[in-house]
Design a protein around this motif. Structure first.
Motif, PDB file in Angstrom:
ATOM      1  N   VAL A   4       0.842  -1.194   0.000  1.00 59.54           N
ATOM      2  CA  VAL A   4       0.000   0.000   0.000  1.00 59.54           C
ATOM      3  C   VAL A   4       0.878   1.246   0.000  1.00 59.54           C
ATOM      4  CG1 VAL A   4      -1.811   1.277   1.217  1.00 59.54           C
ATOM      5  CG2 VAL A   4      -1.805  -1.234   1.268  1.00 59.54           C
ATOM      6  N   GLY A   5       0.559   2.196  -0.875  1.00 52.37           N
ATOM      7  CA  GLY A   5       1.317   3.442  -0.915  1.00 52.37           C
ATOM      8  C   GLY A   5       1.128   4.164  -2.241  1.00 52.37           C
ATOM      9  N   GLU A   6       1.805   5.301  -2.369  1.00 53.62           N
ATOM     10  CA  GLU A   6       1.833   6.027  -3.641  1.00 53.62           C
ATOM     11  C   GLU A   6       3.213   5.925  -4.285  1.00 53.62           C
ATOM     12  OE1 GLU A   6       0.514  10.063  -3.422  1.00 53.62           O
ATOM     13  OE2 GLU A   6      -1.592   9.492  -3.610  1.00 53.62           O
ATOM     14  N   VAL A   7       4.251   6.011  -3.473  1.00 55.52           N
ATOM     15  CA  VAL A   7       5.628   5.860  -3.948  1.00 55.52           C
ATOM     16  C   VAL A   7       6.221   4.639  -3.260  1.00 55.52           C
ATOM     17  CG1 VAL A   7       7.899   6.914  -4.105  1.00 55.52           C
ATOM     18  CG2 VAL A   7       5.850   8.347  -4.295  1.00 55.52           C
ATOM     19  N   PHE A   8       6.704   3.694  -4.047  1.00 51.48           N
ATOM     20  CA  PHE A   8       7.246   2.444  -3.517  1.00 51.48           C
ATOM     21  C   PHE A   8       8.765   2.465  -3.675  1.00 51.48           C
ATOM     22  CE2 PHE A   8       2.910   1.690  -4.897  1.00 51.48           C
ATOM     23  CZ  PHE A   8       2.357   1.081  -3.782  1.00 51.48           C
ATOM     24  N   GLU A   9       9.446   2.830  -2.590  1.00 52.00           N
ATOM     25  CA  GLU A   9      10.907   2.939  -2.628  1.00 52.00           C
ATOM     26  C   GLU A   9      11.574   1.599  -2.903  1.00 52.00           C
ATOM     27  OE1 GLU A   9      12.327   5.742  -2.604  1.00 52.00           O
ATOM     28  OE2 GLU A   9      10.869   7.121  -1.739  1.00 52.00           O
ATOM     29  N   ASP A  10      10.925   0.512  -2.490  1.00 52.86           N
ATOM     30  CA  ASP A  10      11.515  -0.818  -2.664  1.00 52.86           C
ATOM     31  C   ASP A  10      11.094  -1.479  -3.971  1.00 52.86           C
ATOM     32  OD1 ASP A  10       8.893  -1.042  -1.843  1.00 52.86           O
ATOM     33  OD2 ASP A  10       9.233  -2.747  -0.505  1.00 52.86           O
ATOM     34  N   LEU A  11      10.536  -0.699  -4.906  1.00 52.70           N
ATOM     35  CA  LEU A  11      10.049  -1.274  -6.151  1.00 52.70           C
ATOM     36  C   LEU A  11      11.133  -2.014  -6.944  1.00 52.70           C
ATOM     37  CD1 LEU A  11       7.429  -1.578  -7.720  1.00 52.70           C
ATOM     38  CD2 LEU A  11       7.973   0.533  -8.941  1.00 52.70           C
ATOM     39  N   PRO A  12      12.372  -1.493  -7.030  1.00 58.08           N
ATOM     40  CA  PRO A  12      13.398  -2.256  -7.768  1.00 58.08           C
ATOM     41  C   PRO A  12      13.583  -3.673  -7.227  1.00 58.08           C
ATOM     42  CG  PRO A  12      14.154  -0.022  -7.377  1.00 58.08           C
ATOM     43  CD  PRO A  12      12.886  -0.177  -6.587  1.00 58.08           C
ATOM     44  N   THR A  13      13.528  -3.815  -5.921  1.00 59.24           N
ATOM     45  CA  THR A  13      13.659  -5.144  -5.316  1.00 59.24           C
ATOM     46  C   THR A  13      12.425  -5.992  -5.585  1.00 59.24           C
ATOM     47  OG1 THR A  13      15.046  -4.256  -3.558  1.00 59.24           O
ATOM     48  CG2 THR A  13      14.044  -6.397  -3.159  1.00 59.24           C
ATOM     49  N   LEU A  14      11.254  -5.380  -5.476  1.00 56.71           N
ATOM     50  CA  LEU A  14      10.009  -6.113  -5.692  1.00 56.71           C
ATOM     51  C   LEU A  14       9.897  -6.647  -7.113  1.00 56.71           C
ATOM     52  CD1 LEU A  14       7.533  -3.680  -3.872  1.00 56.71           C
ATOM     53  CD2 LEU A  14       8.210  -5.959  -3.087  1.00 56.71           C
ATOM     54  N   LEU A  15      10.457  -5.910  -8.072  1.00 59.49           N
ATOM     55  CA  LEU A  15      10.323  -6.293  -9.479  1.00 59.49           C
ATOM     56  C   LEU A  15      11.387  -7.268  -9.954  1.00 59.49           C
ATOM     57  CD1 LEU A  15       9.383  -2.873 -11.141  1.00 59.49           C
ATOM     58  CD2 LEU A  15       7.851  -4.720 -10.417  1.00 59.49           C
ATOM     59  N   THR A  16      12.418  -7.441  -9.180  1.00 57.33           N
ATOM     60  CA  THR A  16      13.521  -8.328  -9.598  1.00 57.33           C
ATOM     61  C   THR A  16      13.519  -9.595  -8.764  1.00 57.33           C
ATOM     62  OG1 THR A  16      15.036  -7.073  -8.161  1.00 57.33           O
ATOM     63  CG2 THR A  16      14.966  -6.477 -10.498  1.00 57.33           C
ATOM     64  N   GLN A  17      12.408 -10.302  -8.804  1.00 59.02           N
ATOM     65  CA  GLN A  17      12.300 -11.583  -8.111  1.00 59.02           C
ATOM     66  C   GLN A  17      12.977 -12.654  -8.964  1.00 59.02           C
ATOM     67  OE1 GLN A  17      10.809 -11.920  -4.979  1.00 59.02           O
ATOM     68  NE2 GLN A  17      10.729  -9.698  -5.054  1.00 59.02           N
ATOM     69  N   PRO A  18      13.963 -13.372  -8.417  1.00 61.85           N
ATOM     70  CA  PRO A  18      14.671 -14.385  -9.209  1.00 61.85           C
ATOM     71  C   PRO A  18      13.710 -15.409  -9.815  1.00 61.85           C
ATOM     72  CG  PRO A  18      15.770 -14.006  -7.107  1.00 61.85           C
ATOM     73  CD  PRO A  18      14.469 -13.270  -7.039  1.00 61.85           C
ATOM     74  N   GLY A  19      13.878 -15.642 -11.100  1.00 63.16           N
ATOM     75  CA  GLY A  19      13.072 -16.653 -11.775  1.00 63.16           C
ATOM     76  C   GLY A  19      11.765 -16.162 -12.341  1.00 63.16           C
ATOM     77  N   TYR A  20      11.472 -14.847 -12.206  1.00 63.04           N
ATOM     78  CA  TYR A  20      10.207 -14.309 -12.704  1.00 63.04           C
ATOM     79  C   TYR A  20      10.458 -13.191 -13.712  1.00 63.04           C
ATOM     80  CZ  TYR A  20       7.714 -16.710  -8.924  1.00 63.04           C
ATOM     81  OH  TYR A  20       7.187 -17.665  -8.086  1.00 63.04           O
ATOM     82  N   ALA A  21       9.558 -13.085 -14.700  1.00 63.75           N
ATOM     83  CA  ALA A  21       9.589 -12.003 -15.683  1.00 63.75           C
ATOM     84  C   ALA A  21       8.462 -11.030 -15.351  1.00 63.75           C
ATOM     85  CB  ALA A  21       9.413 -12.562 -17.091  1.00 63.75           C
ATOM     86  N   ALA A  22       8.809  -9.801 -14.969  1.00 66.54           N
ATOM     87  CA  ALA A  22       7.820  -8.828 -14.520  1.00 66.54           C
ATOM     88  C   ALA A  22       7.047  -8.228 -15.698  1.00 66.54           C
ATOM     89  CB  ALA A  22       8.494  -7.729 -13.709  1.00 66.54           C
ATOM     90  N   HIS A  23       5.718  -8.158 -15.553  1.00 68.90           N
ATOM     91  CA  HIS A  23       4.826  -7.514 -16.517  1.00 68.90           C
ATOM     92  C   HIS A  23       3.817  -6.677 -15.750  1.00 68.90           C
ATOM     93  CE1 HIS A  23       6.454 -10.694 -19.050  1.00 68.90           C
ATOM     94  NE2 HIS A  23       5.922 -10.121 -20.117  1.00 68.90           N
ATOM     95  N   LEU A  24       3.355  -5.609 -16.373  1.00 68.91           N
ATOM     96  CA  LEU A  24       2.381  -4.719 -15.766  1.00 68.91           C
ATOM     97  C   LEU A  24       1.015  -4.968 -16.387  1.00 68.91           C
ATOM     98  CD1 LEU A  24       1.862  -2.182 -13.914  1.00 68.91           C
ATOM     99  CD2 LEU A  24       2.237  -0.806 -15.978  1.00 68.91           C
ATOM    100  N   LEU A  25       0.016  -5.239 -15.543  1.00 69.37           N
ATOM    101  CA  LEU A  25      -1.350  -5.423 -16.027  1.00 69.37           C
ATOM    102  C   LEU A  25      -2.010  -4.053 -16.106  1.00 69.37           C
ATOM    103  CD1 LEU A  25      -3.568  -7.438 -16.837  1.00 69.37           C
ATOM    104  CD2 LEU A  25      -4.272  -7.507 -14.437  1.00 69.37           C
ATOM    105  N   PHE A  26      -1.927  -3.466 -17.295  1.00 68.95           N
ATOM    106  CA  PHE A  26      -2.451  -2.111 -17.501  1.00 68.95           C
ATOM    107  C   PHE A  26      -2.517  -1.855 -18.999  1.00 68.95           C
ATOM    108  CE2 PHE A  26      -2.715   2.528 -17.038  1.00 68.95           C
ATOM    109  CZ  PHE A  26      -3.523   2.627 -15.909  1.00 68.95           C
ATOM    110  N   PRO A  27      -3.603  -1.225 -19.473  1.00 70.07           N
ATOM    111  CA  PRO A  27      -3.722  -0.987 -20.917  1.00 70.07           C
ATOM    112  C   PRO A  27      -2.695   0.013 -21.424  1.00 70.07           C
ATOM    113  CG  PRO A  27      -5.500   0.105 -19.721  1.00 70.07           C
ATOM    114  CD  PRO A  27      -4.771  -0.732 -18.724  1.00 70.07           C
ATOM    115  N   GLY A  28      -2.416  -0.079 -22.694  1.00 73.17           N
ATOM    116  CA  GLY A  28      -1.482   0.831 -23.348  1.00 73.17           C
ATOM    117  C   GLY A  28      -1.317   0.426 -24.793  1.00 73.17           C
TER     118      GLY A  28
END
Length: 201
Positions: free
Chosen positions: A60-84
């Motif tokens: 929960v938040g607006e700015v996630f300081e730990d986002l680089p760590t959250l997105l670099t989970q070993p063995g996973y490819a990060a994707h954003l569920l959002f239109p574009g």
């Protein structure tokens, strides 16, 4: 005196939904980034996803300081569920699955608040985007949505997992959601529900 709340599902104790929340395993990892305004919402559906999935995290938040760590989970490819413009349909992605499972990042909030999360966390903009195929109607009968196939965060996660991990199904996650909606309708009365939430298409 304020009503006692269940510390797990955050519902009033006399309306606790914990018995309906499953504990499901998934190959896909779910990261829910929730705007703070959603925590006060009576229909906080993302919480059910976080409680019902073993491989899910809710932040929960607006700015996630730990986002680089959250997105670099070993063995996973990060994707954003959002239109574009560059977003791929998850139906297409599911047909070309690789050995590496997906880390699916799901912003939780109104469209305006979700866009604000992306603005406040530029790293999200660097992720490849995926979207749900159009056409599946929402079960969210209490919300005036911009379109019939605009779904809640929980429904979006269930639909995404059903596509990515077929033939496994994740409908059990919707049991507390359906019970919550039914409870809200019962509390307001059928006439109020009919007047305010039906016939506005």
């Amino acid at each position: 005196m304020p009503r006692l709340q269940c510390p797990r599902c955050d519902r009033p104790l006399d309306r606790c939904l914990c018995a309906l929340i499953p504990r499901l395993s998934s190959r896909t990892r779910i990261l829910i980034l929730q705007h703070p305004s959603e925590t006060r919402h009576a229909l906080n559906t993302a919480r059910f996803a976080a409680l019902g999935l073993l491989n899910a995290t809710l932040k929960v938040g607006e700015v996630f300081e730990d986002l680089p760590t959250l997105l670099t989970q070993p063995g996973y490819a990060a994707h954003l569920l959002f239109p574009g413009e560059t977003a791929l349909s998850l139906a297409q992605v599911a047909q070309h699955t690789t050995a590496q499972p997906m880390l699916l990042v799901v912003p939780d909030g109104t469209w305006r608040k979700a866009r604000k999360l992306l603005h406040c966390n530029p790293l999200l903009g660097s992720l490849p985007r995926v979207t749900l195929p159009a056409g599946k109607p929402s079960r969210y009968r209490l919300r005036k949505a911009p379109a019939a196939d605009a779904v809640s965060t929980l429904e979006a996660i269930v639909n995404a997992l059903d596509l990515l991990e077929a033939p496994q199904r994740f409908d059990a996650l919707l049991k507390p959601f359906d019970a919550l909606i039914d409870g809200q309708i019962d509390a307001m009365g059928e006439q109020t529900y009919q007047r305010n939430h039906l016939g506005h298409d």
